[in-house]
Write an enzyme that holds these catalytic residues in place. Structure first.
Site, short mmCIF file in Angstrom:
data_model
loop_
_atom_site.label_atom_id
_atom_site.label_comp_id
_atom_site.label_asym_id
_atom_site.label_seq_id
_atom_site.Cartn_x
_atom_site.Cartn_y
_atom_site.Cartn_z
N THR A 1 -11.82 -5.96 -18.05
CA THR A 1 -11.95 -7.36 -17.65
C THR A 1 -13.12 -8.05 -18.37
OG1 THR A 1 -11.10 -6.76 -15.47
CG2 THR A 1 -12.23 -8.89 -15.65
N LYS B 1 -4.18 -16.94 -21.88
CA LYS B 1 -4.83 -18.01 -21.13
C LYS B 1 -5.17 -19.18 -22.05
CE LYS B 1 -6.86 -14.49 -18.06
NZ LYS B 1 -8.12 -14.02 -17.41
N PHE C 1 -16.31 -17.18 -8.26
CA PHE C 1 -15.82 -17.79 -9.50
C PHE C 1 -14.40 -18.34 -9.38
CE2 PHE C 1 -15.07 -13.16 -9.68
CZ PHE C 1 -13.70 -13.10 -9.91
N HIS D 1 -4.17 -12.17 -19.62
CA HIS D 1 -3.94 -11.52 -18.33
C HIS D 1 -2.83 -10.48 -18.51
CE1 HIS D 1 -2.90 -11.01 -14.05
NE2 HIS D 1 -1.66 -11.00 -14.48
N TYR E 1 -3.72 -16.19 -8.56
CA TYR E 1 -5.00 -15.50 -8.35
C TYR E 1 -5.36 -15.39 -6.87
CZ TYR E 1 -6.08 -15.35 -13.37
OH TYR E 1 -6.09 -15.07 -14.71
N GLU F 1 4.27 -11.07 -9.82
CA GLU F 1 3.88 -12.10 -10.79
C GLU F 1 5.07 -12.58 -11.62
OE1 GLU F 1 0.62 -10.17 -12.82
OE2 GLU F 1 -0.71 -10.39 -11.09
N ASN G 1 -11.61 -14.57 -21.22
CA ASN G 1 -11.19 -13.26 -21.76
C ASN G 1 -9.75 -13.23 -22.28
OD1 ASN G 1 -9.91 -13.22 -19.33
ND2 ASN G 1 -10.98 -11.43 -18.51
P1 IDP Z 1 -8.22 -8.71 -14.78
O1 IDP Z 1 -7.87 -10.01 -15.42
O2 IDP Z 1 -8.80 -7.72 -15.76
O3 IDP Z 1 -7.11 -8.12 -13.96
P2 IDP Z 1 -9.45 -9.52 -12.26
O4 IDP Z 1 -10.53 -8.79 -11.55
O5 IDP Z 1 -8.08 -9.50 -11.68
O6 IDP Z 1 -9.44 -8.99 -13.77
O7 IDP Z 1 -9.93 -11.02 -12.42
C1 IDP Z 1 -9.04 -12.01 -12.88
C2 IDP Z 1 -9.76 -12.90 -13.84
O8 IDP Z 1 -10.82 -13.56 -13.18
C3 IDP Z 1 -10.44 -12.18 -15.01
O9 IDP Z 1 -9.56 -11.88 -16.08
C4 IDP Z 1 -11.48 -13.20 -15.42
O10 IDP Z 1 -10.89 -14.25 -16.19
C5 IDP Z 1 -11.90 -13.78 -14.08
N1 IDP Z 1 -13.09 -13.09 -13.58
C6 IDP Z 1 -13.16 -11.85 -13.03
N2 IDP Z 1 -14.42 -11.54 -12.69
C7 IDP Z 1 -15.17 -12.61 -13.03
C8 IDP Z 1 -16.58 -12.90 -12.93
O11 IDP Z 1 -17.39 -12.11 -12.44
N3 IDP Z 1 -16.96 -14.12 -13.38
C9 IDP Z 1 -16.10 -15.04 -13.93
N4 IDP Z 1 -14.78 -14.80 -14.04
C10 IDP Z 1 -14.32 -13.60 -13.60
MG MG Z 2 -6.21 -8.78 -12.20
#
Ligand code: IDP
Ligand code: MG
Length: 154
Positions: free
Chosen positions: A96, A14, A62, A120, A54, A131, A117
């Protein structure tokens, strides 16, 4: 049984990971594990494309911030291939929330906040295929033999 050695996953560094100079570190972890890089490009993502990627998270509070973040600078889009590529990709990336991600994972070692983070990785074979098709044209995905393959799986 499906040939899991042909499994592919979509991995994306990212904008925070690109800006922090962590592309090489992330790629090394996947290479060292034994996965094979079959496609890679830097992309300046449009909001429309980010929203498609997404789509599942559209209703989350968010979501708007996530789209803004993903479009704020280039991402490094990749396809990695190998036995259990999807599951291994998720293991390498970690939980995550970096506060819960194990040390030794990308997020556990290199990130501190859930909204920054770094990386992805697809969460299932089905979403990986979806994807990969969203990010890459067929002709952008290479086909080559990993010379070390015989030392990585039987
Ligand atoms: P993942 O990336 O581990 O698959 P997902 O639940 O698919 O996690 O969420 C996608 C992305 O959305 C996460 O990697 C993170 O960047 C963002 N995200 C997920 N939950 C939150 C949150 O509670 N607050 C802010 N950003 C979030
Ligand atoms: Mg995900």
């Amino acid at each position: 049984m499906a040939d899991s050695s042909a499994e592919r996953t979509y991995v994306m560094i990212k904008p925070d990971g690109v800006a922090r100079g962590l592309i090489g570190d992330v790629i090394s972890r996947f290479e060292n594990k034994g996965l094979q890089l079959v496609a890679m490009k830097l992309v300046q993502v449009t909001p429309e494309h980010a929203e498609k990627h997404y789509e599942d998270l559209k209703s989350k509070p968010f979501f708007a911030g996530l789209v803004e973040f993903i479009t704020s600078g280039p991402v490094c889009a990749m396809v990695w291939k190998g036995p259990n590529a999807v599951r291994i990709g998720r293991l390498l990336v970690g939980a995550t929330n970096p506060a819960e991600a194990a040390v030794g994972t990308v997020r556990g070692d290199l990130a501190a906040d859930i909204s920054r983070n770094i990386v992805h990785a697809s969460d299932a074979v089905e979403s990986a295929n979806h994807e990969i098709a969203l990010w890459f044209k067929d002709e952008e995905i290479t086909s080559w033999d990993l010379p070390a393959a015989q030392w990585i799986c039987e």
